[in-house]
Every structure is written in C-alpha cells, then in structure tokens.
Design an enzyme around this catalytic site. Sequence first.
Site, PDB file in Angstrom:
ATOM      1  N   HIS A   1     -11.225 -19.395 -18.513  1.00 36.40           N
ATOM      2  CA  HIS A   1     -11.191 -18.940 -19.282  1.00 36.40           C
ATOM      3  C   HIS A   1      -9.331 -19.208 -19.912  1.00 36.40           C
ATOM      4  CE1 HIS A   1      -9.156 -15.599 -16.894  1.00 36.40           C
ATOM      5  NE2 HIS A   1      -8.514 -15.384 -17.807  1.00 36.40           N
TER       6      HIS A   1
ATOM      7  N   ASP B   1     -14.570 -19.467 -12.506  1.00 32.97           N
ATOM      8  CA  ASP B   1     -13.610 -19.325 -13.769  1.00 32.97           C
ATOM      9  C   ASP B   1     -12.672 -20.209 -13.184  1.00 32.97           C
ATOM     10  OD1 ASP B   1     -11.837 -18.169 -15.871  1.00 32.97           O
ATOM     11  OD2 ASP B   1     -11.464 -16.883 -14.650  1.00 32.97           O
TER      12      ASP B   1
ATOM     13  N   SER C   1      -3.701 -14.366 -15.495  1.00 35.20           N
ATOM     14  CA  SER C   1      -4.692 -15.013 -15.390  1.00 35.20           C
ATOM     15  C   SER C   1      -4.331 -16.365 -15.169  1.00 35.20           C
ATOM     16  CB  SER C   1      -5.036 -14.878 -16.813  1.00 35.20           C
ATOM     17  OG  SER C   1      -6.328 -14.076 -17.209  1.00 35.20           O
TER      18      SER C   1
ATOM     19  N   VAL D   1     -34.045 -15.829  -6.922  1.00 37.51           N
ATOM     20  CA  VAL D   1     -34.310 -14.568  -7.007  1.00 37.51           C
ATOM     21  C   VAL D   1     -33.697 -13.750  -8.473  1.00 37.51           C
ATOM     22  CG1 VAL D   1     -35.342 -14.117  -4.919  1.00 37.51           C
ATOM     23  CG2 VAL D   1     -32.852 -13.559  -5.767  1.00 37.51           C
TER      24      VAL D   1
END
Length: 506
Positions: A153, A183, A256, A313
Amino acid sequence: MDKQSPSTSLKIKRTVAALAAIGVLGAGGAMVVHQSNAGANGAPAAPVAAASAPAAAMPASGPQVALPDFSQIAARNSPAVVNISVTGSTKVSYDGAGQAGDDFGNDPFFEFFRRFQGQGPQGGQRGGRDVPTHGLGSGFIVSPDGIIMTNAHVVRDAREVTVKLNDRREFRAKVLGSDPKTDIAVLKIDANKLPVVPLGESNDLKVGEWVLAIGSPYGFDSTVTAGVVSAKGRSLPDDSNVPFIQTDVAVNPGNSGGPLFNTRGEVVGINSQIYSQTGGFQGLSFAIPIDLASRIKDQIVATGKASHAKLGVTVQEVNQGFADSFKLATPEGALVANVERGSPADKAGLKSGDVIRKMNGQRIIASGDLPAMVGIALPGDKINMDVWRDGKIVTLSATLGNAADKVADATPVSGEAGKVKLGLALRPLQSDEKRESGISAGLLVEDAGGAAANAGVQPGDVLLSVNGRPVNSVEQVRDVVDKSAKSVALLIQRGADKIFIPVRLG
C-alpha cells in the site's frame, strides 16, 4: 495515498502518510490505518538491572524482569532502514455544487486538496480530474545490491518512488512487484555494498517478548520505538491471508513497511497497520510475519508476482449457538458454509456443515485462522484437516490449488410443506423455481416467525440443511429439531450466498 472516511464505526483502512495531509489525519473516525512508516523503540541490548529496594522492604515475589537496552540494535540496523517517498495521482470526481463524487466519498483529503491545493472543482462545473498525491513510507534493505522490502500500500498507484538512505543519499527505485493480498512490495535501487538487516523467524516469537521498530513516522527518519508482542496469528477483516503479529509498539503514518526487530536484532515482521479511532497510534499495531513476507519477496524477485494457495471454502465463526447445535465441547473451529465445486475442498470431501478444527496439526480457534493458514501455503502443498462431522472427528487430506484459478459455482445441497416449531412455514421448491435458482433441492421459506425470524431467517430463503443434515422435507426438519436441545444451525441459501444461521430453541 489512502483515503480516510470520518466514519464513527471501527474499520480497517490502509494509509500512506501524506506530506500535505498531516493537518487532517485526526479528522477521521475509527479505523485501522495501514501505516507508511512503522516506528518502534526496540532493540536487544544488555539488560538493565532494576534498582533494588532495602531488604526489609522487599516482599517475597517471583523472578524480576530486566528491561532491555535497544541502543545497540538501533545503531546496528538503522543504516539498513530507508525512507520511501511516493508521488502519484488519484482520480477525483465532483458535482456542480463542488462536492466530491463517489470516487472520494467524504474523504477529508479531498477537502484539503480543494481548499489548499486548488485541485477541487470550480463553481458550476461537473467532472473530475487527477489530484497529485504524495506519500511517505518505510522499508528495509535485504540485499547488498539494493533489494528493499516494504508494504504494497506504500507504493500503490505510484508514478515515482524515491528511496532515501540513512546516510542521506537518494535513489530512484523500481517496483519489482507488489502483492495486495499480503501487502508486500519489493523495490530495487541501483546501488551496491549496502548495509542489510538480518532476518529472523517470526514463528519463534513469544507473546510478551520485547520488540523494536525503526521507521519514518510523519517523515521523521530513523525513529525508534519499542513494545511487546501482544498476540500472534491475528486475523483482520480485510487481510484474512495474513496471520498478523499484534504489538503495542508505537506506529504512526509513515511507519508502514518498516521492520519489526526482536531482541537479537533480527527482523521478525513488517509494520503494516494500526487499529485506531483517531488515525494515530492507540496501542494496537500489527506486523506481517517475516516468514510469510520472505516467501512473497522470493516469488516477486523470481517472477515479478506472487502465487497464493486456495482451499475453496467459505467459512463462518463457530459461536456458542453453533457449538451447541453441532455438539462441540468448545466454540472453536471454522464452520464450512459453502464448498466451491471442483475445488480442492470439494475433491477432499469437505461438506457444508463440517467444522474444521485443525490444519496440519495446528488448532483453528477462530474461523479466520483457516484462511490465514492457507494464505501462507503454496499452490500444490498437501494438507491434512481434522474435521468435526456428525459428532466425531474425521481426517481429510487435500492438495491446495491456485487462488488465481477460475472460481466455479458452488455445489448446492439438497427439497416438501408444513409448519415447524422454529416458526417457519416451509414447502418444497417447484421445478421452475429449481431451474431459475439453480438449486436442485431444499425447502422454500414462505413465512418466518418466532425464533427463526428473530435469528434472521427471511421469507424467500431456501433451507438446505439443519445441523449439517441436508433436508428435503418438513418431516426431516422436525426430526432434527426434536433431537436438538439448545439450538439448531440452519444452512440458508439467500440469493447467491450460503450462510449458517444459529437458532436458539425454547
């Protein structure tokens, strides 16, 4: 650069610290923020002994814990932690009244650009334009020839990425590849003989262990913060493929992509998100385990992209109502609501109503544990599952597929009339209804009242199974309900979705 919404409810959101938007970061509502700079004070060093009190005043107690000195780790590893500056653009639409359109919603960043950057609409105009964006993030060097790891990001929609080293040199970076599912992004700069960080094993981390982060919160380079591991294997709503490391390390916008170190000075995670009601740090930060990140990095370096495994699933949380319905001792596991036709799960024999309790011997506590475990595996990996079915454990094996493969339609489960004590008026599906819905069997809910309506069952739903047993008649429903003491689990088809709904009896 991320867009923040002034929502008052907690949600997950990625943000890259905007150079121009520091003044509006506090305007948003509750959110989880994917930081662009992850900072944390924590590095291993010589323990500092606690000051001792007079013997007479010292109560009997357990062993004392010495506080670590992180200065050596910070000094040794800071040169390999980088600041990442990103330039890009965001498409903004607006109406004639000068309001941002759906592309931006109520984003406070739009208001900032409109008021201070002159990027907003002029009165009476309609349309949109590209708004320049500037963001900051962190990263760390893992190869002397300029390979850098960061968050996906941080570099999303980037036109230009600049990496600034600890020694103040700057390089234009190439994005080798990024993987939004985990990410993770990998950058390359044209440099040699660079300092690197040592990589550790995130699996060896223990809850309560000291950790340290280095990054560039709000552009403040080489900021060090420290804390402890609060939990491991956390699943977050928007990132089910990642078993996050939760810490209380101070992480803010701009952190980040920065490294999380253990007390041996090894990278054990990549700081990625915070959980916050203000947009700033509030004691909950999350890091991507380095074991997972390294696997993604190796794939990106080799092929430019990452591959992910798929079981096939859809799962739900096992609450106490489901545990009572399926006669489970504890409300743990992943309840299978839907099985994709032709998927590895289908080939392995998994069915709606199964509760997956373990994968490869590892317990599944919350339903999110399963996709996180699958997410760190590779296509072609073989897995074993302990599955609770009909009151006992059965073992199933599967070979995981590739998440990029085309998704097939789910296999519908199995369809008569009457009134059940649940408060449901049921009847079999007509042949034309089966054709139109694609459901081969089941009972149509004509009316819902009482306990079933309170639980959320609606007219028009199709009842497929009760407590994992497919039902084709009202008598079958009554039979299962009569044998249930506290609650029943109804598998409902609603439109294209299948969901389990627990209904308490009595």
